[in-house]
Design a protein around this motif. Structure first.
Motif, mmCIF file in Angstrom:
data_model
loop_
_atom_site.group_PDB
_atom_site.id
_atom_site.type_symbol
_atom_site.label_atom_id
_atom_site.label_comp_id
_atom_site.label_asym_id
_atom_site.label_seq_id
_atom_site.Cartn_x
_atom_site.Cartn_y
_atom_site.Cartn_z
ATOM 1 N N GLY A 1 111.194 54.726 10.502
ATOM 2 C CA GLY A 1 112.293 54.734 9.538
ATOM 3 C C GLY A 1 113.375 53.705 9.831
ATOM 4 O O GLY A 1 114.497 53.841 9.354
ATOM 5 N N LEU A 2 113.024 52.678 10.579
ATOM 6 C CA LEU A 2 113.987 51.646 10.948
ATOM 7 C C LEU A 2 113.747 50.406 10.105
ATOM 8 O O LEU A 2 112.607 50.005 9.909
ATOM 9 C CB LEU A 2 113.848 51.317 12.436
ATOM 10 N N ALA A 3 114.816 49.807 9.594
ATOM 11 C CA ALA A 3 114.651 48.649 8.714
ATOM 12 C C ALA A 3 115.738 47.594 8.902
ATOM 13 O O ALA A 3 115.878 46.710 8.070
ATOM 14 C CB ALA A 3 114.609 49.108 7.254
ATOM 15 N N SER A 4 116.501 47.690 9.974
ATOM 16 C CA SER A 4 117.431 46.614 10.312
ATOM 17 C C SER A 4 117.495 46.524 11.830
ATOM 18 O O SER A 4 117.203 47.490 12.530
ATOM 19 C CB SER A 4 118.831 46.836 9.719
ATOM 20 N N TRP B 1 112.774 32.964 15.739
ATOM 21 C CA TRP B 1 113.537 34.008 16.440
ATOM 22 C C TRP B 1 113.705 33.629 17.908
ATOM 23 O O TRP B 1 114.809 33.739 18.473
ATOM 24 C CB TRP B 1 112.827 35.357 16.328
ATOM 25 N N THR B 2 112.646 33.167 18.542
ATOM 26 C CA THR B 2 112.697 32.778 19.953
ATOM 27 C C THR B 2 113.672 31.633 20.155
ATOM 28 O O THR B 2 114.488 31.655 21.090
ATOM 29 C CB THR B 2 111.292 32.373 20.454
ATOM 30 N N ARG B 3 113.591 30.649 19.285
ATOM 31 C CA ARG B 3 114.514 29.510 19.404
ATOM 32 C C ARG B 3 115.963 29.971 19.273
ATOM 33 O O ARG B 3 116.829 29.566 20.048
ATOM 34 C CB ARG B 3 114.182 28.432 18.370
ATOM 35 N N ARG B 4 116.227 30.815 18.288
ATOM 36 C CA ARG B 4 117.599 31.260 18.043
ATOM 37 C C ARG B 4 118.128 32.121 19.192
ATOM 38 O O ARG B 4 119.204 31.860 19.735
ATOM 39 C CB ARG B 4 117.684 32.041 16.733
ATOM 40 N N VAL B 5 117.398 33.157 19.540
ATOM 41 C CA VAL B 5 117.911 34.156 20.479
ATOM 42 C C VAL B 5 117.743 33.722 21.933
ATOM 43 O O VAL B 5 118.695 33.777 22.714
ATOM 44 C CB VAL B 5 117.248 35.526 20.227
ATOM 45 N N ILE C 1 112.460 42.484 9.423
ATOM 46 C CA ILE C 1 111.746 43.115 10.543
ATOM 47 C C ILE C 1 110.317 42.582 10.605
ATOM 48 O O ILE C 1 109.811 42.264 11.683
ATOM 49 C CB ILE C 1 111.769 44.652 10.412
ATOM 50 N N VAL C 2 109.658 42.480 9.465
ATOM 51 C CA VAL C 2 108.296 41.930 9.422
ATOM 52 C C VAL C 2 108.290 40.506 9.968
ATOM 53 O O VAL C 2 107.407 40.125 10.737
ATOM 54 C CB VAL C 2 107.722 41.985 7.983
ATOM 55 N N TRP C 3 109.281 39.713 9.593
ATOM 56 C CA TRP C 3 109.372 38.322 10.033
ATOM 57 C C TRP C 3 109.532 38.215 11.545
ATOM 58 O O TRP C 3 108.942 37.347 12.177
ATOM 59 C CB TRP C 3 110.546 37.658 9.317
ATOM 60 N N ALA C 4 110.327 39.108 12.137
ATOM 61 C CA ALA C 4 110.714 38.956 13.544
ATOM 62 C C ALA C 4 109.848 39.715 14.534
ATOM 63 O O ALA C 4 109.719 39.284 15.673
ATOM 64 C CB ALA C 4 112.166 39.398 13.714
ATOM 65 N N TYR C 5 109.262 40.829 14.138
ATOM 66 C CA TYR C 5 108.627 41.736 15.098
ATOM 67 C C TYR C 5 107.132 41.906 14.832
ATOM 68 O O TYR C 5 106.745 42.365 13.749
ATOM 69 C CB TYR C 5 109.269 43.123 15.028
ATOM 70 N N PRO C 6 106.300 41.618 15.821
ATOM 71 C CA PRO C 6 104.864 41.853 15.634
ATOM 72 C C PRO C 6 104.532 43.341 15.477
ATOM 73 O O PRO C 6 103.524 43.689 14.872
ATOM 74 C CB PRO C 6 104.218 41.272 16.902
ATOM 75 N N TRP D 1 120.763 37.568 16.562
ATOM 76 C CA TRP D 1 120.008 37.608 15.317
ATOM 77 C C TRP D 1 120.222 38.970 14.674
ATOM 78 O O TRP D 1 120.128 40.006 15.346
ATOM 79 C CB TRP D 1 118.516 37.394 15.572
ATOM 80 N N VAL D 2 120.544 38.961 13.391
ATOM 81 C CA VAL D 2 120.712 40.186 12.616
ATOM 82 C C VAL D 2 119.657 40.211 11.523
ATOM 83 O O VAL D 2 119.594 39.296 10.699
ATOM 84 C CB VAL D 2 122.128 40.275 11.994
ATOM 85 N N GLY D 3 118.828 41.234 11.552
ATOM 86 C CA GLY D 3 117.845 41.468 10.502
ATOM 87 C C GLY D 3 118.326 42.611 9.634
ATOM 88 O O GLY D 3 118.607 43.698 10.140
ATOM 89 N N ARG D 4 118.445 42.359 8.353
ATOM 90 C CA ARG D 4 119.092 43.331 7.471
ATOM 91 C C ARG D 4 118.149 44.295 6.754
ATOM 92 O O ARG D 4 118.585 45.342 6.294
ATOM 93 C CB ARG D 4 119.935 42.580 6.447
#
Length: 164
Positions: free
Chosen positions: A113-116, A80-84, A99-104, A91-94
């Motif tokens: 209730g957020l998932a994208s 994520w850091t490299r890309r953004v 979300i688990v992959w990108a955000y600690p 970066w679009v998380g769907r």
């Protein structure tokens, strides 16, 4: 998914740069403009601090959950850091897995209730200044939204420079 014409919202965000009370006045206008053009349930702006290895929150639509005083450590090895931040690509998380992959803090995000998500880089003079971040329910954001969002995020350059 059909979105409204973004030009009126883009025009309003750009006009806000000329008003008093910067950078807050612009951040509020940008939040509203992106709500109209793309939609979001959480909106934040992070200022990148490469020396400290942190992204510091400069604005939040939900200061109780995500206060302006907050920060996130930058994992320089994460894709994520490299890309953004390094490549300057949105970066679009769907879904929740993205979300688990990108955000600690993915558990907190899921609890809201957020998932994208859509993270839009803000760059100036070849370097990252920060990101404009939108979160919503699963499946909300598209690659076309990222193209539109990049136009809005580019307007954030002077406001993020003012955060220094």
């Amino acid at each position: 998914m059909t979105r409204p014409d973004p030009l009126p919202s883009l025009r309003n965000a750009a006009a806000a740069l000329a008003t008093a009370g910067q950078p807050e006045a612009f951040f509020v206008a940008l939040q509203q403009a992106l709500a109209e053009a793309v939609g979001h349930r959480l909106f934040t702006i992070m200022r990148h601090d490469p020396a400290a290895g942190l992204n510091r929150r400069a604005y939040s639509s939900d200061p109780a959950a995500y206060p302006v005083s907050g920060f996130k450590p930058v994992n320089r090895d994460h894709p994520w850091t490299r890309r953004v931040l390094v490549e300057g690509k949105a970066w679009v998380g769907r879904d929740a897995a993205d979300i688990v992959w990108a955000y600690p803090d993915h558990e907190k995000i899921a609890g809201m209730g957020l998932a994208s998500a859509m993270n839009l880089p803000v760059r100036w003079n070849g370097r990252p200044l920060g990101t404009v971040n939108l979160l919503h329910g699963a499946g909300h954001f598209t690659e076309a939204d990222a193209v539109t969002g990049a136009l809005f995020a580019a307007l954030a350059v002077p406001a993020l420079l003012a955060v220094d």
